[in-house]
Design a protein around this motif. Structure first.
Motif, mmCIF file in Angstrom:
data_model
loop_
_atom_site.group_PDB
_atom_site.id
_atom_site.type_symbol
_atom_site.label_atom_id
_atom_site.label_comp_id
_atom_site.label_asym_id
_atom_site.label_seq_id
_atom_site.Cartn_x
_atom_site.Cartn_y
_atom_site.Cartn_z
ATOM 1 N N SER A 15 0.687 -1.181 0.032
ATOM 2 C CA SER A 15 -0.137 -0.035 -0.015
ATOM 3 C C SER A 15 0.985 1.154 -0.043
ATOM 4 N N THR A 16 1.936 1.287 0.696
ATOM 5 C CA THR A 16 2.710 2.421 0.686
ATOM 6 C C THR A 16 3.400 2.577 -0.843
ATOM 7 N N LEU A 17 3.778 1.404 -1.231
ATOM 8 C CA LEU A 17 4.418 1.860 -2.751
ATOM 9 C C LEU A 17 3.322 2.034 -3.916
ATOM 10 N N ALA A 18 2.095 1.517 -3.389
ATOM 11 C CA ALA A 18 1.022 1.986 -4.422
ATOM 12 C C ALA A 18 0.637 3.388 -4.509
ATOM 13 N N ALA A 19 0.934 3.968 -3.168
ATOM 14 C CA ALA A 19 0.582 5.274 -3.254
ATOM 15 C C ALA A 19 1.335 6.184 -3.986
ATOM 16 N N VAL A 20 2.540 5.731 -4.367
ATOM 17 C CA VAL A 20 3.555 6.242 -5.463
ATOM 18 C C VAL A 20 3.827 5.795 -6.653
ATOM 19 N N GLY A 21 2.741 5.144 -6.899
ATOM 20 C CA GLY A 21 2.632 4.608 -8.366
ATOM 21 C C GLY A 21 3.608 3.223 -8.499
ATOM 22 N N VAL A 22 4.007 2.544 -7.521
ATOM 23 C CA VAL A 22 5.010 1.421 -7.727
ATOM 24 C C VAL A 22 4.223 0.122 -7.165
ATOM 25 N N HIS A 23 4.210 -0.834 -8.009
ATOM 26 C CA HIS A 23 3.228 -2.186 -7.808
ATOM 27 C C HIS A 23 4.373 -2.901 -7.039
ATOM 28 N N PHE A 24 3.946 -3.453 -6.197
ATOM 29 C CA PHE A 24 4.709 -4.470 -5.370
ATOM 30 C C PHE A 24 3.987 -5.744 -5.071
ATOM 31 N N ALA A 25 4.291 -7.038 -5.198
ATOM 32 C CA ALA A 25 3.451 -8.202 -5.242
ATOM 33 C C ALA A 25 4.241 -9.261 -4.746
ATOM 34 N N GLN A 26 3.788 -10.396 -4.318
ATOM 35 C CA GLN A 26 4.687 -11.504 -4.022
ATOM 36 C C GLN A 26 4.077 -12.685 -4.734
ATOM 37 N N TRP A 27 5.305 -13.201 -5.543
ATOM 38 C CA TRP A 27 4.931 -14.419 -6.351
ATOM 39 C C TRP A 27 5.631 -15.740 -5.657
ATOM 40 N N GLN A 28 4.775 -16.764 -5.935
ATOM 41 C CA GLN A 28 5.267 -18.314 -5.730
ATOM 42 C C GLN A 28 5.460 -19.021 -6.738
ATOM 43 N N ALA A 29 6.786 -19.584 -6.901
ATOM 44 C CA ALA A 29 7.016 -20.795 -7.917
ATOM 45 C C ALA A 29 6.004 -21.779 -7.725
ATOM 46 N N LYS A 30 5.755 -22.366 -8.809
ATOM 47 C CA LYS A 30 4.724 -23.363 -8.824
ATOM 48 C C LYS A 30 5.300 -24.694 -8.824
ATOM 49 N N GLN A 31 6.549 -24.712 -8.971
ATOM 50 C CA GLN A 31 7.180 -25.759 -8.951
ATOM 51 C C GLN A 31 8.673 -25.684 -8.271
ATOM 52 N N PRO A 32 9.319 -26.634 -7.542
ATOM 53 C CA PRO A 32 10.628 -26.228 -6.711
ATOM 54 C C PRO A 32 11.596 -25.767 -7.667
ATOM 55 N N LEU A 33 12.498 -25.042 -7.248
ATOM 56 C CA LEU A 33 13.397 -24.688 -7.879
ATOM 57 C C LEU A 33 15.091 -24.669 -7.134
ATOM 58 N N THR A 34 16.106 -25.153 -7.628
ATOM 59 C CA THR A 34 17.245 -25.000 -6.895
ATOM 60 C C THR A 34 18.230 -24.273 -7.536
ATOM 61 N N ALA A 35 19.502 -24.278 -7.078
ATOM 62 C CA ALA A 35 20.483 -23.437 -7.707
ATOM 63 C C ALA A 35 20.903 -23.792 -8.961
ATOM 64 N N ALA A 36 20.569 -25.342 -9.213
ATOM 65 C CA ALA A 36 20.897 -26.046 -10.400
ATOM 66 C C ALA A 36 19.717 -25.709 -11.720
ATOM 67 N N SER A 37 18.635 -25.016 -11.161
ATOM 68 C CA SER A 37 17.440 -24.760 -12.231
ATOM 69 C C SER A 37 18.086 -24.148 -13.182
ATOM 70 N N SER A 38 17.551 -24.336 -14.584
ATOM 71 C CA SER A 38 17.798 -23.413 -15.728
ATOM 72 C C SER A 38 17.028 -22.373 -15.963
ATOM 73 N N ALA A 39 17.406 -21.472 -16.664
ATOM 74 C CA ALA A 39 16.311 -20.362 -16.950
ATOM 75 C C ALA A 39 15.161 -20.963 -17.665
ATOM 76 N N GLU A 40 15.141 -21.764 -18.240
ATOM 77 C CA GLU A 40 13.693 -22.311 -18.726
ATOM 78 C C GLU A 40 13.002 -22.925 -17.799
ATOM 79 N N ASP A 41 13.573 -23.795 -16.691
ATOM 80 C CA ASP A 41 12.883 -23.924 -15.449
ATOM 81 C C ASP A 41 12.322 -22.829 -14.922
ATOM 82 N N ILE A 42 13.050 -21.941 -14.610
ATOM 83 C CA ILE A 42 12.475 -20.805 -14.068
ATOM 84 C C ILE A 42 11.321 -20.122 -14.510
ATOM 85 N N VAL A 43 11.402 -20.009 -15.802
ATOM 86 C CA VAL A 43 10.233 -19.227 -16.286
ATOM 87 C C VAL A 43 9.092 -20.134 -16.150
ATOM 88 N N ALA A 44 9.007 -21.560 -16.297
ATOM 89 C CA ALA A 44 8.124 -22.461 -16.169
ATOM 90 C C ALA A 44 7.368 -22.125 -14.754
#
Length: 183
Positions: free
Chosen positions: A27-56
């Motif tokens: 709400s503080t950021l929205a008041a100045v026009g900046v959007h803040f949200a929280q995303w949750q990965a739909k599948q587990p990711l590790t340090a070895a995850s590829s860019a394709e895995d992350i996007v998926a």
């Protein structure tokens, strides 16, 4: 957990507000026009995850944001302390800059500090896993990944509107705490 530090531009080392709860940050950021949200990965990711895995893992959220913002490009950016250009990139990103296009960043892992200057305040967001920030075009901002970086992020933007970063030449960013000073 992400945090928001709000500074008055006349007091760069003394935050006037420190927020730890998602709703307060959003709400503080929205008041100045900046959007803040929280995303949750739909599948587990590790340090070895590829860019394709992350996007998926974030495919649904990415599709929604692309449709809502008109973005046509997504990049995966990873940085760690073994990167040969970490010092040069950190120095470059610490300079205040402006983009002529909106841009969103979602932090997949690690943490970093994204700060921006609006009117008489500086907003410093300590971005942790899942934090999504959308900065509108024209906002003066800078980014700190720390002396020993460790983060992976998604960057979304409209490639047709993307322009080279324009540095302001202002030294304002150097007056505020760095990521390492906040931890």
């Amino acid at each position: 957990m992400s945090q928001l530090f709000v500074y008055h531009s006349s007091q760069p080392m003394q935050a006037v507000k420190v927020l730890n709860h998602f709703e307060d940050i959003s709400s503080t950021l929205a008041a100045v026009g900046v959007h803040f949200a929280q995303w949750q990965a739909k599948q587990p990711l590790t340090a070895a995850s590829s860019a394709e895995d992350i996007v998926a893992a974030y495919a649904d959220d990415i599709a929604d944001l692309k449709q809502g913002q008109g973005y046509d490009c997504v990049e995966v950016i990873s940085m760690d302390e073994a990167h040969p250009e970490k010092a040069e990139l950190r120095a470059k990103w610490l300079d205040e800059q402006v983009s002529s296009a909106d841009e969103s960043r979602c932090f997949v892992s690690g943490r970093a500090l994204l700060s921006f200057h609006i009117d008489q305040h500086v907003y410093a967001v300590l971005c942790a896993k899942g934090a999504l920030l959308t900065l509108p075009a024209g906002i003066r901002h800078w980014f700190d990944m720390g002396e020993r970086p460790r983060f992976t992020a998604l960057r979304l933007f409209d490639q047709s509107k993307a322009s080279e970063v324009q540095f302001t030449g202002e030294k304002l960013a150097q007056q505020y705490p760095t990521l390492d000073e906040m931890l």
